[in-house]
Design an enzyme around this catalytic site. Structure first.
Site, PDB file in Angstrom:
ATOM      1  N   LYS A  11       0.835  -1.205   0.000  1.00 28.22           N
ATOM      2  CA  LYS A  11       0.000   0.000   0.000  1.00 28.22           C
ATOM      3  C   LYS A  11       0.872   1.257   0.000  1.00 28.22           C
ATOM      4  O   LYS A  11       2.094   1.188   0.227  1.00 28.22           O
ATOM      5  CB  LYS A  11      -0.933  -0.043   1.217  1.00 28.22           C
ATOM      6  CG  LYS A  11      -1.985  -1.153   1.147  1.00 28.22           C
ATOM      7  CD  LYS A  11      -2.908  -1.119   2.363  1.00 28.22           C
ATOM      8  CE  LYS A  11      -3.992  -2.176   2.260  1.00 28.22           C
ATOM      9  NZ  LYS A  11      -4.919  -2.133   3.436  1.00 28.22           N
ATOM     10  N   TYR A  51     -12.324  -2.141  -3.452  1.00 25.30           N
ATOM     11  CA  TYR A  51     -12.844  -2.198  -2.082  1.00 25.30           C
ATOM     12  C   TYR A  51     -14.369  -2.146  -2.044  1.00 25.30           C
ATOM     13  O   TYR A  51     -14.954  -1.768  -1.031  1.00 25.30           O
ATOM     14  CB  TYR A  51     -12.242  -1.063  -1.254  1.00 25.30           C
ATOM     15  CG  TYR A  51     -10.840  -1.359  -0.751  1.00 25.30           C
ATOM     16  CD1 TYR A  51     -10.556  -2.536  -0.046  1.00 25.30           C
ATOM     17  CD2 TYR A  51      -9.792  -0.464  -0.958  1.00 25.30           C
ATOM     18  CE1 TYR A  51      -9.279  -2.816   0.423  1.00 25.30           C
ATOM     19  CE2 TYR A  51      -8.508  -0.729  -0.488  1.00 25.30           C
ATOM     20  CZ  TYR A  51      -8.259  -1.903   0.206  1.00 25.30           C
ATOM     21  OH  TYR A  51      -7.000  -2.169   0.677  1.00 25.30           O
ATOM     22  N   ASN A 114      -1.910  -0.123   7.259  1.00 29.16           N
ATOM     23  CA  ASN A 114      -1.488  -1.495   7.535  1.00 29.16           C
ATOM     24  C   ASN A 114      -0.650  -2.134   6.433  1.00 29.16           C
ATOM     25  O   ASN A 114      -0.554  -3.353   6.320  1.00 29.16           O
ATOM     26  CB  ASN A 114      -2.682  -2.364   7.955  1.00 29.16           C
ATOM     27  CG  ASN A 114      -3.733  -2.488   6.868  1.00 29.16           C
ATOM     28  OD1 ASN A 114      -3.547  -2.011   5.752  1.00 29.16           O
ATOM     29  ND2 ASN A 114      -4.828  -3.150   7.183  1.00 29.16           N
ATOM     30  N   HIS A 117      -1.952  -5.319   1.266  1.00 26.40           N
ATOM     31  CA  HIS A 117      -3.219  -5.984   0.952  1.00 26.40           C
ATOM     32  C   HIS A 117      -2.925  -7.384   0.430  1.00 26.40           C
ATOM     33  O   HIS A 117      -1.964  -7.586  -0.310  1.00 26.40           O
ATOM     34  CB  HIS A 117      -3.991  -5.215  -0.136  1.00 26.40           C
ATOM     35  CG  HIS A 117      -5.164  -5.987  -0.665  1.00 26.40           C
ATOM     36  ND1 HIS A 117      -6.385  -5.982  -0.050  1.00 26.40           N
ATOM     37  CD2 HIS A 117      -5.269  -6.850  -1.712  1.00 26.40           C
ATOM     38  CE1 HIS A 117      -7.210  -6.801  -0.714  1.00 26.40           C
ATOM     39  NE2 HIS A 117      -6.552  -7.337  -1.724  1.00 26.40           N
ATOM     40  N   GLU A 130      -9.572 -10.080  -8.099  1.00 27.61           N
ATOM     41  CA  GLU A 130      -8.614  -8.988  -7.918  1.00 27.61           C
ATOM     42  C   GLU A 130      -7.486  -9.049  -8.944  1.00 27.61           C
ATOM     43  O   GLU A 130      -7.040  -8.014  -9.444  1.00 27.61           O
ATOM     44  CB  GLU A 130      -8.069  -9.015  -6.480  1.00 27.61           C
ATOM     45  CG  GLU A 130      -9.150  -8.692  -5.470  1.00 27.61           C
ATOM     46  CD  GLU A 130      -8.717  -8.799  -4.017  1.00 27.61           C
ATOM     47  OE1 GLU A 130      -9.465  -8.320  -3.161  1.00 27.61           O
ATOM     48  OE2 GLU A 130      -7.632  -9.366  -3.739  1.00 27.61           O
TER      49      GLU A 130
HETATM   50  P1  DAT Z   1      -7.931  -6.814   5.157  1.00 23.07           P
HETATM   51  O1  DAT Z   1      -7.115  -5.712   4.526  1.00 23.07           O
HETATM   52  O2  DAT Z   1      -7.191  -7.475   6.296  1.00 23.07           O
HETATM   53  O3  DAT Z   1      -8.474  -7.787   4.155  1.00 23.07           O
HETATM   54  P2  DAT Z   1     -10.630  -5.730   5.307  1.00 23.07           P
HETATM   55  O4  DAT Z   1     -10.864  -6.308   3.959  1.00 23.07           O
HETATM   56  O5  DAT Z   1     -11.613  -6.058   6.387  1.00 23.07           O
HETATM   57  O6  DAT Z   1      -9.180  -6.109   5.869  1.00 23.07           O
HETATM   58  O7  DAT Z   1     -10.573  -4.135   5.208  1.00 23.07           O
HETATM   59  C1  DAT Z   1      -9.891  -3.523   4.139  1.00 23.07           C
HETATM   60  C2  DAT Z   1      -9.071  -2.384   4.687  1.00 23.07           C
HETATM   61  O8  DAT Z   1      -9.946  -1.397   5.252  1.00 23.07           O
HETATM   62  C3  DAT Z   1      -8.128  -2.761   5.827  1.00 23.07           C
HETATM   63  O9  DAT Z   1      -6.895  -3.233   5.345  1.00 23.07           O
HETATM   64  C4  DAT Z   1      -7.997  -1.489   6.592  1.00 23.07           C
HETATM   65  C5  DAT Z   1      -9.352  -0.819   6.405  1.00 23.07           C
HETATM   66  N1  DAT Z   1     -10.231  -1.096   7.536  1.00 23.07           N
HETATM   67  C6  DAT Z   1     -10.830  -2.265   7.845  1.00 23.07           C
HETATM   68  N2  DAT Z   1     -11.587  -2.172   8.941  1.00 23.07           N
HETATM   69  C7  DAT Z   1     -11.473  -0.877   9.358  1.00 23.07           C
HETATM   70  C8  DAT Z   1     -12.005  -0.139  10.444  1.00 23.07           C
HETATM   71  N3  DAT Z   1     -12.833  -0.697  11.334  1.00 23.07           N
HETATM   72  N4  DAT Z   1     -11.643   1.171  10.556  1.00 23.07           N
HETATM   73  C9  DAT Z   1     -10.819   1.738   9.658  1.00 23.07           C
HETATM   74  N5  DAT Z   1     -10.279   1.098   8.598  1.00 23.07           N
HETATM   75  C10 DAT Z   1     -10.601  -0.198   8.452  1.00 23.07           C
HETATM   76 MG    MG Z   2     -10.013  -7.763   2.785  1.00 25.64          MG
END
Ligand code: DAT
Ligand code: MG
Length: 153
Positions: A11, A51, A114, A117, A130
């Site tokens: 990222k 997303y 974080n 991805h 994806e």
């Molecule tokens: P991942 O990236 O582990 O697959 P995800 O698909 O649930 O996680 O979410 C996509 C991204 O969105 C994640 O990397 C960081 C952001 N994100 C997820 N949950 C969040 C939250 N509660 N508050 C803020 N950002 C969040």
């Molecule tokens: Mg995810």
């Protein structure tokens, strides 16, 4: 078990912090095989599609702002059980909850920054969806690592 491909992206925070090499090294050393890579900046349309599952979440706009804020390193990695193995190497969504030894657990502190991805192993088809979204077929290169006979039984 099965050879598969997964979509991985360093990222914008990881790119700016100089972590591309560190992250690529971890997957290379694990034995995964790079079959596609693209250094690029994501536009809002692509970000919103990538997303899409989170479009109703309160953090969606911030997430799209963040992922479009600078270049990313988009990649496809291949190997045995690659989707699940990459997710396990990444750690939890929140770096603060991620074990040391994982990418997020070693390289991050904040949920909204974080670093990486990887396609969701709990969403069958997310990897292919994806990969198709980011790569044309002719941008993926099939090859054999010289160590493959020693990586797999
Ligand atoms: P991942 O990236 O582990 O697959 P995800 O698909 O649930 O996680 O979410 C996509 C991204 O969105 C994640 O990397 C960081 C952001 N994100 C997820 N949950 C969040 C939250 N509660 N508050 C803020 N950002 C969040
Ligand atoms: Mg995810």
């Amino acid at each position: 078990s099965e050879q598969e491909q997964t979509f991985v992206m360093v990222k914008p925070d990881g790119v700016q912090r100089g972590l591309i090499g560190e992250i690529i090294s971890r997957f290379e050393e694990r034995g995964l095989k790079l079959v596609g890579a693209k250094f690029m900046q994501i536009d809002r349309e692509l970000a919103e599609e990538h997303y899409g599952e989170h479009e109703d979440k309160p953090f969606f706009d911030d997430l799209v702002d963040f992922i479009t804020a600078g270049p990313v390193m988009a990649m496809v990695w291949e190997g045995q059980d690659a989707v699940r193995q990459v997710r396990s190497m990444m750690g939890e969504t929140d770096p603060a909850e991620s074990a040391p030894g994982t990418i997020r657990g070693d390289l991050g502190l904040d949920l909204g920054r974080n670093v990486i991805h990887g396609s969701d192993h709990e969403d069958p088809g997310a990897n292919e969806r994806e990969i198709d979204l980011f790569f044309d077929d002719d941008e993926l290169t099939e090859w054999e690592r010289v160590d493959e006979t020693w990586l797999y039984e």
